[in-house]
Design a protein around this motif. Structure first.
Motif, PDB file in Angstrom:
ATOM      1  N   ALA A  45      43.596  50.578  29.308  1.00  0.00           N
ATOM      2  CA  ALA A  45      44.794  51.378  29.045  1.00  0.00           C
ATOM      3  C   ALA A  45      45.554  51.644  30.331  1.00  0.00           C
ATOM      4  CB  ALA A  45      44.407  52.697  28.359  1.00  0.00           C
ATOM      5  N   VAL A  46      44.812  51.957  31.415  1.00  0.00           N
ATOM      6  CA  VAL A  46      45.467  52.191  32.705  1.00  0.00           C
ATOM      7  C   VAL A  46      46.161  50.919  33.182  1.00  0.00           C
ATOM      8  CG1 VAL A  46      45.074  52.708  35.148  1.00  0.00           C
ATOM      9  CG2 VAL A  46      43.891  54.025  33.362  1.00  0.00           C
ATOM     10  N   ALA A  47      45.461  49.803  33.026  1.00  0.00           N
ATOM     11  CA  ALA A  47      46.057  48.528  33.445  1.00  0.00           C
ATOM     12  C   ALA A  47      47.328  48.238  32.660  1.00  0.00           C
ATOM     13  CB  ALA A  47      45.059  47.389  33.266  1.00  0.00           C
ATOM     14  N   ASN A  48      47.282  48.517  31.343  1.00  0.00           N
ATOM     15  CA  ASN A  48      48.472  48.282  30.521  1.00  0.00           C
ATOM     16  C   ASN A  48      49.629  49.172  30.972  1.00  0.00           C
ATOM     17  OD1 ASN A  48      47.443  46.278  28.912  1.00  0.00           O
ATOM     18  ND2 ASN A  48      46.631  47.670  27.369  1.00  0.00           N
ATOM     19  N   ARG A  49      49.297  50.426  31.291  1.00  0.00           N
ATOM     20  CA  ARG A  49      50.358  51.340  31.727  1.00  0.00           C
ATOM     21  C   ARG A  49      50.972  50.880  33.049  1.00  0.00           C
ATOM     22  NH1 ARG A  49      47.619  55.446  31.564  1.00  0.00           N
ATOM     23  NH2 ARG A  49      47.094  55.832  33.741  1.00  0.00           N
ATOM     24  N   GLU A  50      50.109  50.480  34.007  1.00  0.00           N
ATOM     25  CA  GLU A  50      50.629  49.979  35.283  1.00  0.00           C
ATOM     26  C   GLU A  50      51.479  48.734  35.075  1.00  0.00           C
ATOM     27  OE1 GLU A  50      47.284  49.297  37.718  1.00  0.00           O
ATOM     28  OE2 GLU A  50      46.906  51.415  38.165  1.00  0.00           O
ATOM     29  N   LEU A  51      51.004  47.874  34.170  1.00  0.00           N
ATOM     30  CA  LEU A  51      51.752  46.661  33.886  1.00  0.00           C
ATOM     31  C   LEU A  51      53.121  46.987  33.297  1.00  0.00           C
ATOM     32  CD1 LEU A  51      51.634  43.582  33.920  1.00  0.00           C
ATOM     33  CD2 LEU A  51      50.695  43.677  31.602  1.00  0.00           C
ATOM     34  N   TYR A  52      53.174  47.948  32.388  1.00  0.00           N
ATOM     35  CA  TYR A  52      54.444  48.345  31.778  1.00  0.00           C
ATOM     36  C   TYR A  52      55.405  48.887  32.841  1.00  0.00           C
ATOM     37  CZ  TYR A  52      57.862  50.896  29.021  1.00  0.00           C
ATOM     38  OH  TYR A  52      59.027  51.371  28.509  1.00  0.00           O
ATOM     39  N   GLU A  53      54.883  49.770  33.718  1.00  0.00           N
ATOM     40  CA  GLU A  53      55.743  50.354  34.746  1.00  0.00           C
ATOM     41  C   GLU A  53      56.251  49.267  35.692  1.00  0.00           C
ATOM     42  OE1 GLU A  53      53.345  53.326  36.558  1.00  0.00           O
ATOM     43  OE2 GLU A  53      53.563  54.775  34.894  1.00  0.00           O
ATOM     44  N   LYS A 298      40.786  40.770  31.358  1.00  0.00           N
ATOM     45  CA  LYS A 298      40.777  39.939  32.559  1.00  0.00           C
ATOM     46  C   LYS A 298      42.114  39.224  32.730  1.00  0.00           C
ATOM     47  CE  LYS A 298      37.771  36.640  34.922  1.00  0.00           C
ATOM     48  NZ  LYS A 298      37.417  37.584  35.990  1.00  0.00           N
ATOM     49  N   GLU A 299      42.654  38.720  31.625  1.00  0.00           N
ATOM     50  CA  GLU A 299      43.968  38.069  31.690  1.00  0.00           C
ATOM     51  C   GLU A 299      45.044  39.076  32.085  1.00  0.00           C
ATOM     52  OE1 GLU A 299      44.487  36.346  27.878  1.00  0.00           O
ATOM     53  OE2 GLU A 299      43.156  34.647  28.260  1.00  0.00           O
ATOM     54  N   ALA A 300      44.890  40.309  31.550  1.00  0.00           N
ATOM     55  CA  ALA A 300      45.869  41.338  31.906  1.00  0.00           C
ATOM     56  C   ALA A 300      45.793  41.668  33.381  1.00  0.00           C
ATOM     57  CB  ALA A 300      45.628  42.589  31.073  1.00  0.00           C
ATOM     58  N   GLN A 301      44.559  41.757  33.909  1.00  0.00           N
ATOM     59  CA  GLN A 301      44.415  42.048  35.335  1.00  0.00           C
ATOM     60  C   GLN A 301      44.987  40.915  36.178  1.00  0.00           C
ATOM     61  OE1 GLN A 301      40.166  42.563  35.411  1.00  0.00           O
ATOM     62  NE2 GLN A 301      40.298  44.791  35.198  1.00  0.00           N
TER      63      GLN A 301
END
Length: 804
Positions: A45-53, A298-301
């Protein structure tokens, strides 16, 4: 009946399908692994939020960049574009998305773009090329496309990203370069966990249904298989080593990522949290593992790192300066261009107020301007700076800039900060001014050339008849001084037409390799005859040669020295310096000539206009002197600069390209024997000139035959040639309105008689044909206006070479 790991047998089942005595000792460990799974979910969830920002920041930057940017999928359809792309097409963004280039561009251009896209996607690299694009204004613009393919994970083609740079006006296009950006494409779902138990022999003794789904096989097939076989081949050696250490008790748990295979041959990444399940005596009962499918995580990271790198590369690479600030107006980030223009490094500027790092003033009033960040934060809209905005760098350097600021918003629309995008427009502005001056000269030159041509025709008759009258009237006749004064006045008028032609479209220089040293001394000294101003010379002994029109460049020296003389009415000194300047390989070698006086100087408000035709601050000035200088220097591929301060004098600097030849080229003098009298065919559309030339030729000992256009001239030449009595020479006017002129007629005469002696005559005395008459089939040239002596000299030069 199922045999449990501890050797007990039972048929009693729990609600989950397991024996009631199966996992009393391992349940807490499973709970712990489930807790770790929840932490993994939180990390996602944190990764998704950082990605969105990160995506929102990049989208804001892309949207605020004034350069058109677009994205296409692998089928060639537009997936996205920024506001600049929509504006230049004049098509709403919603109509562009989903369309192809064939939907929005003319067919002939669309096919060019489509072929370029196919070539790029086939090569999977980058592409830079020029093409024509029809803007919303209906005009075709020259555009540079910068395009690059976008690849998905695994290397498959996703599409392409393109950046368009308008280069229609080249001084608009000097600064600047735009790097492409890629659209963020990351969608991740929350993973679920599988539970697995492995015996000491490496056999899977238990798995839940989710684990079977993850491995892509039936539950019954999974249980009883070897854990080793489920590992990707690249992971087996490491995985087996960890398992042996767990079995031996060297370690009691493991938490790591593992690469797994599915039954269909595909693979996935799992986060393994494993632990020893021990008997009460401490011996190994089994190995318990919880595997969460983290392939998407992993793909998101990986995508997040790629997007961060992409953002960093984009900010470093684009030709515009980019500064982002927080809601307090303090600097967060500067790209490399912003660091260069502002004079601040990222680490120095971070946390400082924007007004300190980015001070701006009005170019004309010199008053400080309010940075646009406050207005963006207040309104939430994109804000552009007004014209005439100047950025003052840290070192005091001033640059004219264009700027826009846009808000950076989070998912809820709250403003997190502001991104400022700006570019250096200093060179572009100077280029626009230079282009405006050149176009104004060109327009006036067309008019001046036409006037000079007609005026030269009239002067030919006037000068010719005056020279005829002077040949008839004796020197003691009372009309002789009157004729002499009339001739001088006509010659002054001829000089004026020559200045008009110099910066007209007919003012091509007749260049030859020459040394300027002697020319500078002679022309400057001649210009100051009888003046109370003197010259000092500092000329390099090894001054390089230049390719120049000696007559035109003598006029440059004469006009600049006279300009200095007029600026020092009480006398003074003009310091003339000539030196070699060895520039970079790109700029080449130059010869620099400087003219510096100590006169009254030029007010700053007049400096931008001193090279304009007909602009003069002198009561008796024609306004053509410096305009002629500018045109001549430009036609020699040179540059001229001026620096002046009222009361302290003026400095003009002229730079010309140097040539590699070691000695000046000399044109051999033509033979000059006196020819026998003969018949001369004269072609001109002006009766006044024909009458004058006929009389002049008679006085020179020739017989004249006249005609009014090239068709008649060719007919008469053929007629006399067939009779066996060809003309000794032909004089042809270069331009015959509505009829055949000399350029076409001489070719036809040459077909009849290749050795024909043909002299070209024109009121455009600096026409390229007049400068290189031999290239067009002529034997000589005589520029209008001419007198009897000049006409006779031209005939002697042409006829005097007969038989050579």
């Amino acid at each position: 009946m199922q045999k449990l790991p501890d050797g007990e047998n039972t048929e009693k089942k729990s609600p989950h399908g397991f024996g009631t005595g199966a996992f009393p000792s391992c349940y807490p460990e499973l709970q712990e692994r489930l807790r770790e799974l929840e932490e993994t979910k939180a990390s996602l969830a944190v990764a998704n939020r950082e990605l969105y920002e990160s995506r929102e920041l990049l989208n804001s930057i892309i949207e605020s960049i004034p350069t058109p940017i677009f994205f296409k999928n692998s089928a060639g359809a537009y997936e996205n574009c920024n506001r600049a792309f929509s504006d230049f097409l004049g098509i709403p963004k919603e109509r562009i998305i989903g369309a192809t280039v064939h939907d929005i561009a003319p067919p002939e251009l669309a096919e060019i773009y489509h072929r370029a896209d196919l070539e790029l996607m086939a090569e999977r690299g980058t592409q830079v090329y020029e093409a024509k694009v029809r803007y919303a204004d209906g005009l075709l613009h020259e555009v540079i496309f910068y395009k690059s393919v976008i690849l998905q994970n695994g290397g498959t083609l996703r599409g392409l990203v393109g950046v368009m740079l308008d280069i229609t006006d080249r001084i608009r296009a000097e600064d600047a370069l735009r790097e492409s950006e890629r659209q963020l494409r990351v969608i991740f779902e929350t993973s679920q966990a599988g539970i697995i138990i492995v015996g000491a022999d490496g056999t899977i003794t238990f798995a839940n249904r989710k684990m079977a789904e993850m491995f892509g096989c039936p539950f019954e097939e999974l249980v009883g298989s070897r854990y080793h076989d489920r590992l990707h081949s690249a992971e087996r050696e490491v995985g087996d080593c960890r398992m042996r250490r767990l079995i031996a008790g060297e370690i009691d748990h493991v938490a790591t990522e593992r690469h797994y295979l599915r039954a269909d041959g595909s693979d996935f990444w799992g986060y393994l949290s494993g632990k020893r399940l021990e008997n009460p005596d401490g011996s190994l009962h089994a190995l318990v593992g919880i595997i969460a499918d983290v392939t998407e995580l992993k793909e998101a990271q990986r995508a997040l790192e790629q997007e961060k790198e992409l953002l960093a590369v984009t900010l470093r690479s684009i030709g515009d300066g980019v500064i982002s600030v927080d809601t307090a107006g303090r600097v967060v980030l500067l790209n490399a261009v912003a660091e260069q223009l502002c004079g601040w490094k990222q680490e120095e500027a971070a946390g400082r107020p924007l007004s300190e790092v980015f001070p701006i003033i009005n170019e004309k009033s010199r008053e400080s301007l309010v940075n646009p960040v406050d207005e963006v934060l207040r309104t939430g809209r994109v804000v552009e700076l007004a014209n005439h905005t100047v950025l003052i760098g840290r070192d005091g350097t001033e640059r004219v800039i264009a700027d826009s600021a846009a808000p950076i918003c989070d998912r809820s629309g709250a403003i997190l900060g502001v991104v400022l995008v700006f570019r250096d427009m200093t060179e572009k502005k100077e280029a626009e001014e230079e282009l405006f001056r050149a176009r104004k000269l060109e327009s006036l030159g067309v008019l001046a050339g036409g006037i000079a041509h007609d005026f030269n025709n009239m002067l030919t008759g006037i000068l010719g008849n005056i020279s005829l009258a002077r040949m008839i009237v004796t020197s003691d006749h009372e009309a002789h001084p009157l004729l002499e004064r009339a001739q001088k006045a006509s010659e002054r008028a001829r000089d004026l037409t020559q200045q008009l032609l110099t910066f007209s479209r007919g003012g091509a220089p007749v260049k030859k390799v020459t040394s300027l040293a002697q020319l500078i001394r002679e022309s400057a000294s001649f210009a100051l005859r009888g003046s109370n101003v003197r010259c000092t010379f500092s000329i390099s002994d090894d001054l390089w040669l230049v390719d120049a029109d000696v007559g035109q460049f003598s006029q440059v020296i004469n006009n600049l020295v006279l300009n200095a003389d007029q600026a020092m009415p009480d006398g003074g000194v003009v310091a003339i310096t000539a030196e070699n300047v060895d520039r970079t390989a790109e700029a080449g070698r130059k010869v620099r000539i400087s003219f510096e006086d100590t006169g009254v100087g030029i007010p700053e408000k007049y400096l931008p206009r001193i090279f304009d035709p007909y602009f003069s601050t002198k009561q008796q000035g024609s306004g053509l002197g410096l305009a002629t200088v500018y045109s001549i220097v430009r036609n020699h591929d040179g540059v001229i600069r001026v620096d002046s301060q009222p009361g302290r004098g003026t400095l003009f600097v002229v730079e010309l390209p140097a040539v590699e030849k070691s000695t000046p080229s000399e044109k051999p003098a033509p033979a000059g024997r006196t020819p026998d009298a003969g018949r001369i065919l004269v072609m001109d559309d002006d009766d006044f000139i024909l009458d004058m030339v006929e009389v002049a030729l008679k006085l020179l000992g020739y017989e004249a035959v006249t005609c009014r256009d090239g068709v008649e001239a060719v007919r008469l030449y053929r007629q006399e040639l067939e009779k066996g009595a060809p003309f000794a020479a032909v004089i042809m006017d270069l331009t015959i309105p509505g009829g055949m002129g000399g350029k076409e007629a001489v070719a036809k005469v040459r077909e009849l008689a290749p050795a024909a002696k043909v002299i070209v005559s024109s009121g455009y005395s600096s026409d390229p044909i007049m400068a290189r008459y031999a290239d067009y089939g002529f034997s000589g040239a005589v520029s209008k206006p001419y007198n009897v002596e000049q006409l006779g000299r031209a005939l002697r030069e042409v006829l005097g070479t007969a038989g050579e």
